[in-house]
Enzyme design. Sequence first.
Site, PDB file in Angstrom:
ATOM      1  N   SER A  74      -0.717   0.066  10.975  1.00 27.27           N
ATOM      2  CA  SER A  74       0.399   1.008  10.952  1.00 27.27           C
ATOM      3  C   SER A  74       1.567   0.404  11.731  1.00 27.27           C
ATOM      4  CB  SER A  74      -0.004   2.344  11.582  1.00 27.27           C
ATOM      5  OG  SER A  74       1.076   3.250  11.483  1.00 27.27           O
TER       6      SER A  74
HETATM    7  C1  LIG Z   1       4.131   1.253   7.174  1.00 23.70           C
HETATM    8  S1  LIG Z   1       3.301   2.617   7.872  1.00 23.70           S
HETATM    9  C2  LIG Z   1       4.379   3.966   7.530  1.00 23.70           C
HETATM   10  C3  LIG Z   1       5.746   3.836   8.133  1.00 23.70           C
HETATM   11  C4  LIG Z   1       6.480   5.129   8.273  1.00 23.70           C
HETATM   12  N1  LIG Z   1       6.730   5.822   7.020  1.00 23.70           N
HETATM   13  C5  LIG Z   1       7.768   5.019   9.061  1.00 23.70           C
HETATM   14  O1  LIG Z   1       8.412   6.056   9.212  1.00 23.70           O
HETATM   15  O2  LIG Z   1       8.142   3.927   9.517  1.00 23.70           O
HETATM   16  C6  LIG Z   1       2.009   2.892   6.740  1.00 23.70           C
HETATM   17  C7  LIG Z   1       1.102   4.053   7.097  1.00 23.70           C
HETATM   18  O3  LIG Z   1       0.292   4.365   5.969  1.00 23.70           O
HETATM   19  C8  LIG Z   1      -0.892   4.938   6.459  1.00 23.70           C
HETATM   20  N2  LIG Z   1      -1.901   4.961   5.394  1.00 23.70           N
HETATM   21  C9  LIG Z   1      -2.697   3.969   4.949  1.00 23.70           C
HETATM   22  N3  LIG Z   1      -3.481   4.397   3.956  1.00 23.70           N
HETATM   23  C10 LIG Z   1      -3.164   5.708   3.771  1.00 23.70           C
HETATM   24  C11 LIG Z   1      -3.653   6.711   2.886  1.00 23.70           C
HETATM   25  N4  LIG Z   1      -4.604   6.463   1.989  1.00 23.70           N
HETATM   26  N5  LIG Z   1      -3.105   7.949   2.984  1.00 23.70           N
HETATM   27  C12 LIG Z   1      -2.140   8.234   3.884  1.00 23.70           C
HETATM   28  N6  LIG Z   1      -1.663   7.313   4.755  1.00 23.70           N
HETATM   29  C13 LIG Z   1      -2.161   6.064   4.681  1.00 23.70           C
HETATM   30  C14 LIG Z   1      -1.246   4.064   7.645  1.00 23.70           C
HETATM   31  O4  LIG Z   1      -2.121   4.753   8.529  1.00 23.70           O
HETATM   32  C15 LIG Z   1       0.131   3.799   8.245  1.00 23.70           C
HETATM   33  O5  LIG Z   1       0.417   4.661   9.285  1.00 23.70           O
END
Ligand SMILES: C[S@@+](CC[C@H](N)C(=O)[O-])C[C@H]1O[C@@H](n2cnc3c(N)ncnc32)[C@H](O)[C@@H]1O
Length: 402
Positions: A74
């Site tokens: 994340s």
């Molecule tokens: C790049 S980060 C998100 C960045 C965020 N939107 C921001 O405001 O900067 C990606 C996120 O996707 C989440 N994630 C991964 N697989 C997921 C899933 N199946 N459902 C929901 N969230 C998921 C991870 O836990 C991580 O926190």
Amino acid sequence: MTVPDDSEVRDPGALRASMVRALRDQDAITSERVAAAFATVPRHRFAPGAPLELAYDLHSTVPVKKDEHGLDISVMSAAHLQGVMLEQADIRAGMKVLEIGSGGYNAALVQELVGGEGAVTTVDIDRDVIDRARRCLDDAGYGQVRTVLADGESGVPDGAPYDRIIVTVAAWDIPAPWIGGLTGNGRLVVPLTVRCTTRSIAFDRDGEGLLSRSYRLARFVPMQGEGAPKEERKVLLRDGVALQTDDVRVRLDAEALNRALDEPRLVRWSGAAYELPDELELYLTLNLSSAARLHSSKDVVESGLVEASALLGVPTLVSEDSIAYRTRRENENTGGFESGVVAHGPQAEALADQYVELLRRWARNHRRRGTATIRYLPGPAASPLPQVTVPKRHGVVAVTWH
Ligand SMILES: C[S@@+](CC[C@H](N)C(=O)[O-])C[C@H]1O[C@@H](n2cnc3c(N)ncnc32)[C@H](O)[C@@H]1O
């Protein structure tokens, strides 16, 4: 890093203003609405503990959580990519928006865009991440954003249909609830991985399926849970050289392909321009009859065995015992670059011929930005489709070029 004047460093307001100017200069932000959102939301409040310069750098992510191997699972996404995706999403006041993959900052930007009449839901699979997002949102004054702990693969039915769904994690496929969770004229913006490369694609709902409006290269952490990319394979040919594919039909015989690399190289120049690398790559990866991606370390490139094009991964045509991949050289006549092919192995000639033909066809017919139209067709493919198709778990990606 894009660092503003010394006099401005340490003042979050000045850093923010400078970030917005730079995002506009680089065309990541093209509308007043998105610029105003970025100018308003205090980005550093969503990166507590991180240096201010990092929080406001255009192209840097800010680490949030790593896995047991130290890999990011994340991050707060880079501002540049967030700007591009929010422009792709074309969010208007009063809309209902779902964000899949949380952190808080992007959801706050979306809340600015939808205003008091709109509604924002953000979902994350990780309790630590969603708890942290909740704290940051409350702290920055965005208490109205709804946070949900769940696997986003199923969407968030409570609240559907949404005018916009923005996925901020790399998705290998598009599950039915994302399409079904949109309004009739809704838009899905998703970093979709096709043949091992991820592009943020803005899809409009088109009946049961989706039709692309724009696409841009993007990098994201991979999805966890039900949607995790189980299909991707990477085989090591030797230290520093690997081939990657997600196509079940492509056989990667590591031993035979490694032997091929020791055979003399065949180099073919296409006479065609090498330009718009991301557009060319999309065309190549989807049109090569048996495609993989060749990756090489700097050491191996410096040894002269593999071309520099493989440093970031390059579309590669493979057979059971031979490989061919793209290279380039300066074109002294035009000042640009000419594309070419390097091939190894008993079938080097045949592979190089096929590859060079594609390089020429792209340069002749499609050498512009945005020439691909990408469709997502849910369910089993109606055969045969007239487009280039990539089978997925829940449907088919079908691409045409114009
Ligand atoms: C790049 S980060 C998100 C960045 C965020 N939107 C921001 O405001 O900067 C990606 C996120 O996707 C989440 N994630 C991964 N697989 C997921 C899933 N199946 N459902 C929901 N969230 C998921 C991870 O836990 C991580 O926190």
